[in-house]
Design an enzyme around this catalytic site. Sequence first.
Site, PDB file in Angstrom:
ATOM      1  N   GLU A  22     -15.112  11.025  19.617  1.00 16.00           N
ATOM      2  CA  GLU A  22     -16.092  10.088  20.173  1.00 16.00           C
ATOM      3  C   GLU A  22     -16.944  10.772  21.241  1.00 16.00           C
ATOM      4  O   GLU A  22     -16.510  11.712  21.908  1.00 16.00           O
ATOM      5  CB  GLU A  22     -15.373   8.876  20.778  1.00 16.00           C
ATOM      6  CG  GLU A  22     -14.550   8.081  19.779  1.00 16.00           C
ATOM      7  CD  GLU A  22     -15.382   7.528  18.638  1.00 16.00           C
ATOM      8  OE1 GLU A  22     -16.556   7.162  18.874  1.00 16.00           O
ATOM      9  OE2 GLU A  22     -14.878   7.480  17.502  1.00 16.00           O
TER      10      GLU A  22
ATOM     11  N   ASP B 213     -16.980  -0.581  14.414  1.00 18.83           N
ATOM     12  CA  ASP B 213     -16.756  -1.413  15.590  1.00 18.83           C
ATOM     13  C   ASP B 213     -16.169  -2.751  15.140  1.00 18.83           C
ATOM     14  O   ASP B 213     -16.177  -3.096  13.964  1.00 18.83           O
ATOM     15  CB  ASP B 213     -18.074  -1.672  16.325  1.00 18.83           C
ATOM     16  CG  ASP B 213     -18.889  -0.399  16.510  1.00 18.83           C
ATOM     17  OD1 ASP B 213     -18.267   0.668  16.708  1.00 18.83           O
ATOM     18  OD2 ASP B 213     -20.132  -0.470  16.434  1.00 18.83           O
TER      19      ASP B 213
ATOM     20  N   ASP C 139      -7.303   6.068  -3.336  1.00 15.96           N
ATOM     21  CA  ASP C 139      -6.510   4.911  -2.939  1.00 15.96           C
ATOM     22  C   ASP C 139      -6.079   4.149  -4.186  1.00 15.96           C
ATOM     23  O   ASP C 139      -6.912   3.620  -4.915  1.00 15.96           O
ATOM     24  CB  ASP C 139      -7.340   4.012  -2.026  1.00 15.96           C
ATOM     25  CG  ASP C 139      -6.490   2.996  -1.281  1.00 15.96           C
ATOM     26  OD1 ASP C 139      -5.338   2.788  -1.674  1.00 15.96           O
ATOM     27  OD2 ASP C 139      -6.996   2.406  -0.309  1.00 15.96           O
TER      28      ASP C 139
ATOM     29  N   ASN D 239     -14.104   4.295  10.307  1.00 16.64           N
ATOM     30  CA  ASN D 239     -15.165   4.217  11.309  1.00 16.64           C
ATOM     31  C   ASN D 239     -15.570   2.755  11.489  1.00 16.64           C
ATOM     32  O   ASN D 239     -15.450   1.959  10.570  1.00 16.64           O
ATOM     33  CB  ASN D 239     -16.394   5.017  10.877  1.00 16.64           C
ATOM     34  CG  ASN D 239     -16.172   6.517  10.932  1.00 16.64           C
ATOM     35  OD1 ASN D 239     -16.204   7.129  11.993  1.00 16.64           O
ATOM     36  ND2 ASN D 239     -15.924   7.114   9.763  1.00 16.64           N
TER      37      ASN D 239
ATOM     38  N   CYS E  58       0.804  -1.222   0.000  1.00 20.40           N
ATOM     39  CA  CYS E  58       0.000   0.000   0.000  1.00 20.40           C
ATOM     40  C   CYS E  58       0.839   1.275   0.000  1.00 20.40           C
ATOM     41  O   CYS E  58       0.523   2.236  -0.701  1.00 20.40           O
ATOM     42  CB  CYS E  58      -0.987  -0.008   1.168  1.00 20.40           C
ATOM     43  SG  CYS E  58      -0.251   0.137   2.816  1.00 20.40           S
TER      44      CYS E  58
ATOM     45  N   HIS F 293      -2.855   1.328   6.862  1.00 19.15           N
ATOM     46  CA  HIS F 293      -3.067   1.384   5.421  1.00 19.15           C
ATOM     47  C   HIS F 293      -2.734   2.794   4.956  1.00 19.15           C
ATOM     48  O   HIS F 293      -3.074   3.777   5.625  1.00 19.15           O
ATOM     49  CB  HIS F 293      -4.501   1.024   5.047  1.00 19.15           C
ATOM     50  CG  HIS F 293      -4.762   1.084   3.571  1.00 19.15           C
ATOM     51  ND1 HIS F 293      -3.927   0.490   2.658  1.00 19.15           N
ATOM     52  CD2 HIS F 293      -5.733   1.695   2.839  1.00 19.15           C
ATOM     53  CE1 HIS F 293      -4.379   0.713   1.443  1.00 19.15           C
ATOM     54  NE2 HIS F 293      -5.461   1.449   1.524  1.00 19.15           N
TER      55      HIS F 293
END
Length: 753
Positions: free
Chosen positions: A509, A462, A420, A460, A339, A397
């Site tokens: 957050e 979880d 990207d 973003n 990358c 990344h």
Amino acid sequence: MNKKDKYDIQPEPKVSLSEKFANYYGNLRGLLLGSNLAGRRADHNQEKLFPDDAQLMSYKKDGKEDGQLKPKSVDFLRNKNRTAHRTSDYEIPNLIIRRGHQFDISITFDRPFSCQDDELVLKFVTGRQPLQSKGTVVPVSRVAALRDPIWAFQLLRVEDKVAHLKVCTSPDAIVGRYNLFIETTHKNEQGEVEKYRYAQPDDIYILFNPWCPDDQVYMDEETHRQEYVLSETGRIWLGTVGKFCVRPWNFGQFDDVCLVAAIAIMEKSELGDQARGNAVFVLRALSKIINNNERDGGVLVGNWSGKYDDGVAPHAWNGSTAILEEFLKKRKGVKYGQCWTFAAVATTVFRALGIPTRCVTCFRSAHDSDFSSPMDSHWSVDGKPKTSMNDTVWDFHVWNESWCKRPDLPPGYDGWQAFDATPQECLEGVFTCGPASVKAVKQGEIFYGYDTKFIFAEVNGDRAHWTVDGEGNMTPVWLEPAIMGQFISTKAVSTISREDLTHAYKFQENCDDKEVTIELARKLSSRRYTDIVNAKSSDVKFSIHTDMQRNGDFNVTLQFSNTSTETRTVDSHITALSCRYTGIATSEMKNESSSIVLEPNTEQELSLSMKCHDYIGNVDSDSHINIYVIAFVKETSQRFIFQEPLWTEKPNIEIKTEGSAHVGKSFDVVVKLVNPLAVPLTGGHLNIEGPGMQRIASIKVKKPIGPGEELRETIQMKPRRLGRKEIIVNFLCKQLSDVTGVIEVDVIEDTRS
């Protein structure tokens, strides 16, 4: 169509400056794009990417030509114009200008120029099939004075046979390589008009212009323009959350091959000629060609296998110049990249074209995701990680940002655009991603193009943990909220320190804006929720301690204490895996398990440790250790889960120079490295380069370097350009990679010669 309406250039024995590059690198367009275009599109009959020298073409009337005004030569005043346009560092000798700004030329004719009877029209010609209707033939006429940034020229003065002109291009001009034609018109005493067309043999390059307020890529701070357009070296952040690893990189956008390669990549992308003046289209089209994952091929082949014997290991590259040079010479994908190399090559290409560009690193980056669900991690009922089922979370990344206006989006989305070049997910049928407005990413407006949803998901989200029984049934047991997208980093302006960009991609957050943003993205992506089974009580306190020593030994300790008044039974497991930075496990190295009865108000621990010599020979040099910890309290169903990589701290390379650095003269660079590991370093190679320096092949280290031993090498380098330059060295072997060092040198003129 009459002959005079065509813009063909006929070959002459004399070889132009651009032809020399064409002969060296070959017919770029035909060989890179492929010759079998029949039936796919119209044949524009332009076989050469570089034009040959011009043949003078005259158009006579009744056989009379005495009054014709014939240009004999054009002085592009290269030094003056390139200095004014901040392009003097480009090593190719052509006139290179930035659009929207003025430049001077002087035309010498075969007779004195008459302001009363003679007229000039300059025609700038570009593209595969030059047509005025397509904007690829631009007639430039004389005006009394240059005011607005439009295609026009002003006649400054006439000195007998020499006319001095000031020319201006449009701030939205097509970017690329141009030919210049000069058309003269003379009205003789009989009132007859006599015309003549002259083809200037050398190409002109027109670039994007971040110094022009009307250009799409305009930046208003000079320090930012210096950093993101003119800086030839930089820093790229690798590593993991808590342990960064900094890679110096030679972007080298002014080296001889880089602008040539940028134009060739644009040709290969098949981006329409008119679209080449739009930075958004250029970013999207060319970033797709940086990777070699498409059917038509591209610049750099991705490889994350750890096996690089048929190419160059991604960690061995120090800069983009060698990659682009090999691509131009071999006309096929260069092996290999990961990358940060894709992002670094993209930075070189776009800086060479004049677009402000930088590398951006996101730590703990979510992949294989469009924000439709959390990233899932899986465990067996006996506490073993089932990594083959897991969604991919990369330790880091690297992608790019470029600065430009977004006329395709509503007002307010100008500025940094994320894209990207790494081949990851096939989006809209091709392996490409972006450019997406960073502001749109932050605000969760994932409906805006291009691929905003994917980048939003990378930063973003979880991580949900599931247990899997023997029949494949799964139970969600643990949720790590908002852990993706940490320490988003780039090199700070004018320093080598890290600038944190996390605030640009996401709100803090637990603030209202963050909740609104996530909720909007959830609605737009039909995001799936994961309901976690809550424990009856959480009265066992867990803590984890990791220690990776410089010699390669490491230790992991899980401590747990019972704060209740009742007995608790704790099943705990620690597993060490060898993993890529992409999160892909390659082998299990060791595991420890225990089932301990904890009396009230007591504590216990479980440890896993390994010596360097026990594992270093069984993992690739670009792999590292991932630690997986899971614990379960039987009485309350309380769980604890921990999952983190351990990276070895890299040693420093000490670099010194002996003697002064003069243009065209060799000087010595002394490299020193001490082996910090408890095992010998074998199969070592040193790689060294710098912008404007003669390129040097990889240097093989002849013998192993024992624990605590010093490697010392003296390497000769020869600079081609003046100025302050950074010399970058990296070392890799079978046990270590990403070992780097850098030193600044001032390259001066050799006054003795």
